[in-house]
Design an enzyme around this catalytic site. Structure first.
Site, short mmCIF file in Angstrom:
data_model
loop_
_atom_site.label_atom_id
_atom_site.label_comp_id
_atom_site.label_asym_id
_atom_site.label_seq_id
_atom_site.Cartn_x
_atom_site.Cartn_y
_atom_site.Cartn_z
N ARG A 210 0.82 -1.21 0.00
CA ARG A 210 0.00 0.00 0.00
C ARG A 210 0.86 1.26 0.00
NH1 ARG A 210 -2.68 -0.84 4.42
NH2 ARG A 210 -2.10 0.96 5.70
N TYR A 263 -17.06 17.34 -13.50
CA TYR A 263 -17.51 15.96 -13.45
C TYR A 263 -18.53 15.79 -12.33
CZ TYR A 263 -17.21 10.86 -12.92
OH TYR A 263 -17.50 9.52 -12.82
N ASP A 336 -7.66 19.93 -12.58
CA ASP A 336 -7.90 18.61 -13.17
C ASP A 336 -7.72 18.77 -14.68
OD1 ASP A 336 -8.98 16.34 -14.37
OD2 ASP A 336 -10.53 16.08 -12.85
N LYS A 361 -8.26 7.82 -18.74
CA LYS A 361 -8.65 8.42 -20.02
C LYS A 361 -7.47 8.47 -20.99
CE LYS A 361 -12.67 9.14 -18.00
NZ LYS A 361 -12.40 8.86 -16.58
#
Length: 548
Positions: A210, A263, A336, A361
């Site tokens: 992690r 978004y 972003d 994306k």
């Protein structure tokens, strides 16, 4: 089975081999032995004698016998990096064969005479005792403590996307061109003192999956180099990146400024979860500089978070101007840049503190992986990384590999998508059955002047409104033959969606229109298909729309 030597001469890991005769080989068949020298100057150790009549067979638990560091540095698949120093012929009642003796002698000669033999328990690093011809194998590794820092000698973003973090910068030592996938959940330390040295930053290593992974580290370094950032954090998805960033940088009772067009899931998080922590939000139009100045003056703003271009109307924020305004008041700026990509826009160079992407994306680019990333200064990214280690939205190393692979063609894909989108936006704007086109490359776009100033390309997504209602628009979408109807963008395959149905179907028409989402809005993500094919497909689909 061909066996090659590992390129690094520093360490050796013990394991045993079993070998059997190849019954299909005839006695008079000539030997097909090969000598394999390591790239870094190690001595060949495999004699050609008898190799054609032998098949190496690894014990079932062979991979488990390798140390985790061996798997980390030699890709934990490792067969191509694992070489036999000696083996026994079990069919000869325990007596060593001539081939085995020759290989053992060759392996012993590969070790410098000054290197003392070491015998350590379990999976520890060992040397070879040539006096008794014990059966051992060799895995050659490079110590992680060596300082491999990527020094970019490349001037093109396209070349950087291919080589950054890998050709000169990765800590995984292998002759493979591609970065290995390191599948492990934890890393071990040979002694307690080594663990203490790691904790006190005298020893470079990893601790738990992690907290870091060598494959993931390569991806982070590649994105940092492309963005011009000191540090990058990679996470399990773009939404994970957004939520962890907001939680880490906006304190309880703090204030956040964002923009109207964004978004939807990001807005839902801001509107429903952050208020539970006492965090208030001011929402402004992307181009409303006066509203930003007012919000900064009235509130103690911790962060200005916005997309540029935005989703789905591709609005643009003047990054240089808003960064200057926010920094005067001690607020951080996060952009972003998913729609822009690191190739079309350099938000950090324009003054932003952080740049965020949904790597799902354009960066991944093949519609086959989820991921998100945050880049910026080491100080700020470390704050986010610390919370990320607690929350645990870790990217799987296999996913990291897919994103690394996708980035090799990022510049080629983005060039094609930029070109196709701009050409199609102009065609759509002139078409009688299209009411409105939203694309920052068009002079009609409200922030075209901003886009021209801060972007080198305008992206591969075009939004437009057709001349019709919800059902006529759906008929147009269904008439398209090339794009998939799907809720994403940025991949090699073109994708189309009708936001009123895909993302806002749970809201009434009047509620959707509060966000500017009309029933006839279409978002088209152009892939890398041929422009003429896409043009013909869109034009034929538009012919299905009946004139009013």
């Amino acid at each position: 089975m061909a066996v090659s030597s590992c390129p690094c001469p520093k360490l050796f890991v013990a394991s045993s081999f079993e070998c059997r005769s190849d019954s299909s080989s005839s006695a008079d068949q000539p030997s097909q032995g090969r000598s394999n020298s390591a790239r870094h100057g190690t001595t060949p150790f495999l004699s050609g004698a008898g190799m054609s009549s032998l098949i190496l067979k690894f014990p079932p638990n062979f991979v488990r016998q390798l140390s985790t560091k061996a798997r980390r540095n030699c890709s934990n698949i490792g067969v191509a990096q694992i070489v036999a120093a000696s083996w026994s012929n079990n069919s000869a009642a325990g007596a060593p064969s001539a081939a085995a003796a020759a290989a053992a002698a060759a392996a012993a000669s590969a070790i410098p005479a000054a290197e003392p033999a070491k015998t350590l328990a379990g999976n520890e690093v060992v040397g070879i005792d040539s006096s008794d011809n014990k059966n051992v194998s060799v895995v050659q590794l490079e110590d992680l403590s060596s300082d491999l820092e990527y020094k970019s000698f490349l001037s093109s973003d396209g070349s950087i996307a291919v080589h950054a973090g890998e050709r000169l910068g990765r800590g995984i030592v292998t002759d493979a061109i591609t970065t290995p996938v390191v599948n492990t959940s934890a890393y071990f330390f040979k002694k307690t003192q080594e663990l203490i040295d790691f904790k006190e930053k005298r020893h470079a290593s990893y601790e738990y999956g992690r907290y870091g992974n060598p494959t993931t580290q390569v991806l982070e370094d590649k994105i940092s180099e492309l963005e011009g950032a000191e540090s990058t954090l990679i996470l399990a998805s773009g939404m994970c990146a957004s939520t962890v960033l907001l939680l880490a940088l906006v304190p309880a009772g703090g204030h956040l400024v964002t923009t109207t067009d964004c978004y939807r899931k990001t807005r839902i998080f801001m509107e429903t979860f952050l208020p539970k922590m006492g965090i208030t939000v001011t929402v402004i139009d992307p181009a409303d500089v006066k509203a930003l100045e007012s919000a900064l003056e009235i509130n103690k703003v911790s962060l200005f978070f916005t997309e540029s271009p935005t989703n789905p109307f591709l609005r643009c924020v003047d990054i240089e101007l808003v960064s200057e305004l926010c920094h005067r008041k001690g607020a951080l700026v996060c952009i972003d840049g998913t729609f822009a990509t690191p190739l079309n826009q350099k938000a950090l160079a324009l003054g932003a503190d952080l740049i965020l992407h949904s790597a799902t994306k354009f960066i991944g680019g093949h519609n086959d992986v989820l991921g998100g990333c945050i880049s910026g200064s080491t100080k700020v990214v470390s704050e986010i990384r610390n919370l990320h280690h607690v929350l645990g939205g870790t990217l799987n190393p296999n996913a990291a590999y897919l994103i690394i692979r996708g980035m090799k063609t990022l510049h080629l894909r983005v060039q094609q998508q930029n070109s196709t989108a701009l050409r199609m936006a102009k065609i759509l704007e002139a078409h009688p059955k299209v009411r409105c086109v939203y694309y920052p490359g068009l002079p009609s776009h409200p922030e075209h002047h901003i886009a021209k100033k801060q972007m080198t390309g305008f992206g591969g997504v075009v939004s437009f409104e057709v001349d019709g209602d919800l059902f006529i628009t759906s008929k147009f979408v269904d008439a398209l033959k090339i794009p998939y109807i799907a809720p994403s963008f940025g991949g090699c395959e073109s994708i189309v969606d009708q936001p009123a149905i895909m993302s806002y179907w749970d809201l009434s028409r009047s509620e959707r229109e509060k966000y500017g989402i009309k029933d006839n809005l279409v978002r088209f993500s152009f892939g890398v298909e041929d422009f003429e094919d896409l043009k013909a497909d869109i034009l034929q689909a538009l012919e299905t729309i009946e004139s009013a």
